[in-house]
Design a protein around this motif. Structure first.
Motif, PDB file in Angstrom:
ATOM      1  N   LEU A  19      42.043  47.371  37.620  1.00 16.16           N
ATOM      2  CA  LEU A  19      41.343  47.033  38.860  1.00 16.16           C
ATOM      3  C   LEU A  19      41.882  45.720  39.385  1.00 16.16           C
ATOM      4  CD1 LEU A  19      37.705  47.895  37.759  1.00 16.16           C
ATOM      5  CD2 LEU A  19      39.127  49.190  39.383  1.00 16.16           C
ATOM      6  N   ASP A  20      42.048  45.655  40.702  1.00 17.69           N
ATOM      7  CA  ASP A  20      42.546  44.439  41.344  1.00 17.69           C
ATOM      8  C   ASP A  20      41.619  44.173  42.530  1.00 17.69           C
ATOM      9  OD1 ASP A  20      43.911  42.823  43.264  1.00 17.69           O
ATOM     10  OD2 ASP A  20      45.847  43.289  42.357  1.00 17.69           O
ATOM     11  N   SER A  21      40.956  43.025  42.486  1.00 20.48           N
ATOM     12  CA  SER A  21      39.935  42.757  43.516  1.00 20.48           C
ATOM     13  C   SER A  21      40.532  42.785  44.917  1.00 20.48           C
ATOM     14  CB  SER A  21      39.255  41.405  43.264  1.00 20.48           C
ATOM     15  OG  SER A  21      40.203  40.347  43.341  1.00 20.48           O
ATOM     16  N   PHE A  22      41.784  42.331  45.046  1.00 17.82           N
ATOM     17  CA  PHE A  22      42.356  42.308  46.399  1.00 17.82           C
ATOM     18  C   PHE A  22      42.439  43.705  46.992  1.00 17.82           C
ATOM     19  CE2 PHE A  22      45.589  42.763  49.573  1.00 17.82           C
ATOM     20  CZ  PHE A  22      45.267  41.739  50.463  1.00 17.82           C
ATOM     21  N   HIS A  23      43.017  44.647  46.250  1.00 13.44           N
ATOM     22  CA  HIS A  23      43.234  45.980  46.814  1.00 13.44           C
ATOM     23  C   HIS A  23      41.929  46.636  47.220  1.00 13.44           C
ATOM     24  CE1 HIS A  23      47.451  45.810  45.978  1.00 13.44           C
ATOM     25  NE2 HIS A  23      47.235  45.574  44.698  1.00 13.44           N
ATOM     26  N   THR A  24      40.892  46.398  46.436  1.00 13.51           N
ATOM     27  CA  THR A  24      39.591  46.998  46.744  1.00 13.51           C
ATOM     28  C   THR A  24      38.940  46.311  47.940  1.00 13.51           C
ATOM     29  OG1 THR A  24      39.276  47.663  44.460  1.00 13.51           O
ATOM     30  CG2 THR A  24      37.288  47.439  45.793  1.00 13.51           C
ATOM     31  N   TYR A  75      46.813  52.059  35.239  1.00 14.57           N
ATOM     32  CA  TYR A  75      47.197  52.579  36.559  1.00 14.57           C
ATOM     33  C   TYR A  75      46.359  51.866  37.625  1.00 14.57           C
ATOM     34  CZ  TYR A  75      48.125  56.163  40.177  1.00 14.57           C
ATOM     35  OH  TYR A  75      48.502  56.826  41.315  1.00 14.57           O
ATOM     36  N   GLU A  76      47.050  51.322  38.624  1.00 12.40           N
ATOM     37  CA  GLU A  76      46.404  50.521  39.668  1.00 12.40           C
ATOM     38  C   GLU A  76      46.664  51.133  41.043  1.00 12.40           C
ATOM     39  OE1 GLU A  76      48.622  46.980  40.750  1.00 12.40           O
ATOM     40  OE2 GLU A  76      46.794  45.846  41.137  1.00 12.40           O
ATOM     41  N   ALA A  77      45.619  51.233  41.837  1.00 10.07           N
ATOM     42  CA  ALA A  77      45.784  51.703  43.220  1.00 10.07           C
ATOM     43  C   ALA A  77      46.190  50.527  44.098  1.00 10.07           C
ATOM     44  CB  ALA A  77      44.472  52.301  43.722  1.00 10.07           C
ATOM     45  N   LEU A 119      42.060  43.754  34.414  1.00  5.91           N
ATOM     46  CA  LEU A 119      41.412  43.263  35.632  1.00  5.91           C
ATOM     47  C   LEU A 119      42.253  42.166  36.256  1.00  5.91           C
ATOM     48  CD1 LEU A 119      39.030  42.811  37.602  1.00  5.91           C
ATOM     49  CD2 LEU A 119      38.187  41.115  35.975  1.00  5.91           C
ATOM     50  N   GLN A 120      42.562  42.332  37.536  1.00  2.87           N
ATOM     51  CA  GLN A 120      43.281  41.285  38.273  1.00  2.87           C
ATOM     52  C   GLN A 120      42.373  40.742  39.366  1.00  2.87           C
ATOM     53  OE1 GLN A 120      46.617  43.774  39.411  1.00  2.87           O
ATOM     54  NE2 GLN A 120      47.912  42.714  37.917  1.00  2.87           N
ATOM     55  N   LEU A 121      42.365  39.423  39.493  1.00  5.07           N
ATOM     56  CA  LEU A 121      41.479  38.791  40.469  1.00  5.07           C
ATOM     57  C   LEU A 121      42.282  38.009  41.498  1.00  5.07           C
ATOM     58  CD1 LEU A 121      38.827  37.605  37.897  1.00  5.07           C
ATOM     59  CD2 LEU A 121      38.457  39.325  39.684  1.00  5.07           C
ATOM     60  N   HIS A 123      49.407  35.992  51.388  1.00  7.88           N
ATOM     61  CA  HIS A 123      48.197  35.219  51.705  1.00  7.88           C
ATOM     62  C   HIS A 123      47.090  35.310  50.670  1.00  7.88           C
ATOM     63  CE1 HIS A 123      49.823  34.395  55.681  1.00  7.88           C
ATOM     64  NE2 HIS A 123      50.159  35.672  55.748  1.00  7.88           N
ATOM     65  N   ARG A 124      47.367  35.878  49.516  1.00  7.83           N
ATOM     66  CA  ARG A 124      46.310  35.907  48.508  1.00  7.83           C
ATOM     67  C   ARG A 124      45.964  34.483  48.092  1.00  7.83           C
ATOM     68  NH1 ARG A 124      46.513  40.525  43.948  1.00  7.83           N
ATOM     69  NH2 ARG A 124      47.184  42.317  45.189  1.00  7.83           N
ATOM     70  N   LEU A 125      44.758  34.318  47.589  1.00 13.29           N
ATOM     71  CA  LEU A 125      44.299  33.005  47.125  1.00 13.29           C
ATOM     72  C   LEU A 125      43.542  33.183  45.812  1.00 13.29           C
ATOM     73  CD1 LEU A 125      42.824  31.707  50.515  1.00 13.29           C
ATOM     74  CD2 LEU A 125      44.865  30.797  49.370  1.00 13.29           C
ATOM     75  N   LEU A 147      44.426  36.229  36.924  1.00 12.78           N
ATOM     76  CA  LEU A 147      44.710  35.907  38.328  1.00 12.78           C
ATOM     77  C   LEU A 147      46.045  36.506  38.737  1.00 12.78           C
ATOM     78  CD1 LEU A 147      43.737  32.160  38.059  1.00 12.78           C
ATOM     79  CD2 LEU A 147      42.466  33.907  39.337  1.00 12.78           C
ATOM     80  N   GLU A 148      46.042  37.205  39.845  1.00 12.45           N
ATOM     81  CA  GLU A 148      47.304  37.719  40.372  1.00 12.45           C
ATOM     82  C   GLU A 148      47.354  37.382  41.864  1.00 12.45           C
ATOM     83  OE1 GLU A 148      47.938  41.743  41.393  1.00 12.45           O
ATOM     84  OE2 GLU A 148      49.925  41.822  40.488  1.00 12.45           O
ATOM     85  N   VAL A 149      48.061  36.306  42.165  1.00 14.18           N
ATOM     86  CA  VAL A 149      48.077  35.793  43.533  1.00 14.18           C
ATOM     87  C   VAL A 149      49.512  35.666  44.018  1.00 14.18           C
ATOM     88  CG1 VAL A 149      47.606  33.730  44.911  1.00 14.18           C
ATOM     89  CG2 VAL A 149      45.838  34.657  43.412  1.00 14.18           C
TER      90      VAL A 149
HETATM   91 MG   LIG Z   1      47.516  43.893  41.238  1.00 13.80          MG
END
Ligand SMILES: [Mg+2]
Ligand SMILES: O=C(O)c1ccc(O)c(O)c1
Length: 622
Positions: A170-175, A139-141, A197-199, A216-218, A245-247
């Motif tokens: 966990l997804d670094s972008f959302h946090t 589950y991802e926020a 984990l998504q980065l 615009h994710r990188l 990686l999820e960009v």
């Molecule tokens: Mg994600």
């Protein structure tokens, strides 16, 4: 690299361009262990999930996750029951794909009920059903989720649901996009409950978070978010899983998938170093740019020699075995390379006369070669004659070479003495100090590749971008500078093909160095002789000097001296001065600059760039 701590890597199919088979091949070629299977890439593929499974296994790729499963939790009936049916169908797809994990991202529907207990109950129900098939749910926020936008909320729901087949994603972008972090994760969340984990990194933009995320994710290291800190905080829980990686990025989806996938792998290798997981050969210490090299033929060599002579460069040596000349003024070295069957001649064949290489002085060239190899950047070794020094080089994404030379101050013999027959130097009236900076034009859509190259390989940090108004469009400039300031590389991008930068990119089939600036202790003295030497300096309009007077109140003599020598002037907020002048262009493809940098001035006279670009445009059309 310390292989023991190196974590496996994965990339979401959504990062890459092309059809699903293209994406998978690119991911495998770049060395990924796994992929995230995006549902849309499956829906648009003309083959069964079992075929996808086979393609992946043939390529040595594991399907780590199937995603996304949207708008599931906390819905009123009858959607709730329908969602559970929908989940059952996706479980079948997952089994055919051979993956055991599905990602549920937080509900964005206005109809979603604001009740964490309901969300927990629904996810528990889904996890129970998944478990019966031997599957798991994470589950991802989403940062724009209707009621759940932060990892702490998602964790509270996962914890309350309390089912072993349910964990956190966990997804670094959302946090990081919400200016949040993972502090408090260690201690609160057991590592085994973090299923995925998504980065992703991103530039800092002020826009709605959904558009920011979708366009615009990188990759880590290409943007401005503290992704390495994010990973370090996660590692503090004892977690050791897949780095995925999820960009979502429009330029990535338009770019060749192999280049993007390769950059993705590099970004994770770099990130593992930054987070203290797997060290790389250390970053270099710089001590300047030792030389720039031009690819020429006999005619261009003559013409270029005259052009360089205008700034006081003299022919200073001839290569022992190759058709290569050294031109020099003080500490500034330029190599004119007309050797057949060389990296230079290959460049010349493609582009005509052009800067084909730079040479950085570094503390340990071999260590940097090791770093390049570990990051999968191509290393170039030119063939050499007997007794000559082999100078290793790395290739910039645009094909320019960067030679790596030991600082002559620390090596027994400067490279020049091994390879060149040097002429005895005559006294120089106004020698240059060295190369102050080398500006590169970069095609739109490739900036991320360059940012990663200069940051990951060399540790050069991008400065705040400048917007420079060319008469025919905007040029965005971003300088990469070494900590000690000895290596400075402005990178210029223009969406318009009519700006100076845009024209250079189309003329030179991509990109490259289009501007070399030389440092001088007294720019006026260097230019004093310029007239006699027939150096053509760029004409600067009188209006500019009127304005200088108004802005800075320079005294009359100084102003007259600047104007007479076509010198531009800048002063920063701390009162540090910068004087600089430009030559006219060489065959509309390169121009030179002489700069006098007051101690502590770190810029490039960006305030004067529009005056320079307008003058260049007049010159080009005259
Ligand atoms: Mg994600
Ligand atoms: O933009 C989205 O909808 C979306 C979907 C799945 C994700 O993992 C994510 O981070 C974003």
């Amino acid at each position: 690299m310390d292989a023991a701590r190196r974590l496996p890597t994965s990339i979401a199919t959504v990062c890459l361009s092309g059809t699903l088979p293209d994406k998978l091949e690119a991911a495998a070629a770049a060395g990924f262990d796994a992929i995230e299977m995006f549902e849309n890439d499956l829906l648009t593929f003309n083959g069964s999930p079992a075929e996808v499974r086979r393609m992946c296994s043939d390529l040595g790729l594991r399907i780590a996750i199937f995603q996304p499963f949207r708008d599931f939790e906390a819905m009123p009936e009858p959607q709730r029951a329908r969602n559970l049916d929908r989940a059952e169908r996706k479980f079948d797809t997952m089994q055919a794909l051979g993956t055991d994990l599905v990602l549920v991202c937080s509900n964005v529907q206005p109809a979603a009920i604001d009740d964490p207990a309901r969300a927990a109950a629904d996810l528990r129900e889904m996890a129970e059903r998944a478990d019966r098939h031997g599957l798991r749910v994470c589950y991802e926020a989403l940062a724009w989720g209707r009621h759940v936008s932060r990892w702490r909320q998602a964790w509270e729901i996962v914890r309350a649901a309390d089912h072993p087949a349910l964990g956190l994603c966990l997804d670094s972008f959302h946090t990081l996009a919400l200016d949040d972090d993972l502090s408090g994760l260690a201690g609160a969340v057991p590592a085994e409950r973090i299923f995925f984990l998504q980065l992703a990194d991103a530039p800092r933009l002020s826009m709605d978070v959904l558009s920011w995320s979708r366009h615009h994710r990188l990759f880590p290291g290409q943007g401005e978010l503290p992704v390495a800190q994010f990973l370090s905080d996660l590692l503090a829980t004892g977690w050791a899983g897949l780095l995925s990686l999820e960009v979502f990025n429009d330029e990535f989806r338009a770019a060749p998938s192999r280049r993007i996938a390769r950059d993705g792998q590099r970004s994770l290798i770099w990130l593992m170093e930054q987070a203290g997981l797997a060290p790389l050969p250390a970053l270099p210490d710089f001590s300047g740019i030792e030389f720039a090299e031009f690819a020429v033929d006999a005619a261009a060599r003559q013409e270029l020699g005259r052009y360089l002579g205008g700034l006081g460069f003299r022919h200073a040596g001839r290569h022992r075995s190759k058709d290569v000349d050294l031109w020099r003024s003080g500490g500034a070295n330029l190599v004119l390379n007309a050797e057949p069957d060389s990296a230079a001649s290959e460049r010349f064949e493609q582009l005509g006369p052009a800067v084909c290489a730079l040479a950085f002085r570094v503390d340990d060239p071999d260590r940097l070669v090791g770093r390049a190899e570990a990051l999968q950047y191509p290393v170039w070794r030119e063939r050499i004659g007997e007794g000559e020094r082999r100078i290793p080089a790395v290739r910039v994404p645009d094909g320019t070479l960067i030679y790596l030379v030991a600082d002559p101050a620390h090596s027994e013999r400067p490279i020049w003495e091994d390879d060149f027959i040097l002429e005895t130097a005559a006294a120089e009236p106004a020698p240059l100090l060295g190369i102050d900076h080398a500006a590169q034009a970069v095609a739109p859509g490739v900036m991320g590749t360059f940012v990663l190259f200069y940051r990951a390989l060399f540790g050069l940090e991008p400065e705040t971008p400048w917007e420079l108004p060319d008469p025919y469009g905007l040029v965005r400039s971003r300088a990469f500078t070494s900590r000690d300031g000895s290596v400075r590389l402005p990178l210029n991008v223009s969406e318009s093909s009519r700006t100076g930068t845009g024209r250079f990119i189309s003329a030179l089939a991509g990109a490259g160095v289009h501007h070399l600036a030389f440092a001088a202790s007294d720019v006026t003295r260097v230019l004093d002789g310029a007239g006699e030497r027939h150096a053509a300096l760029l004409d600067i309009p009188a209006n500019y000097y009127e304005d200088l007077n108004a802005r800075f109140g320079l005294d009359g003599d100084e102003l007259a001296r600047l104007e007479a020598h076509h010198i531009l002037y800048d002063r920063d907020a701390e009162g540090r001065e910068f004087r600089h002048a430009y030559t006219r262009q060489f065959r509309d493809r390169i121009f030179l600059e002489v700069v006098e940098r007051g101690a502590g001035y770190t810029g490039f006279g960006a305030a004067n760039a529009s005056v320079r670009m307008a003058a260049q445009r007049r010159e080009a059309s005259s």
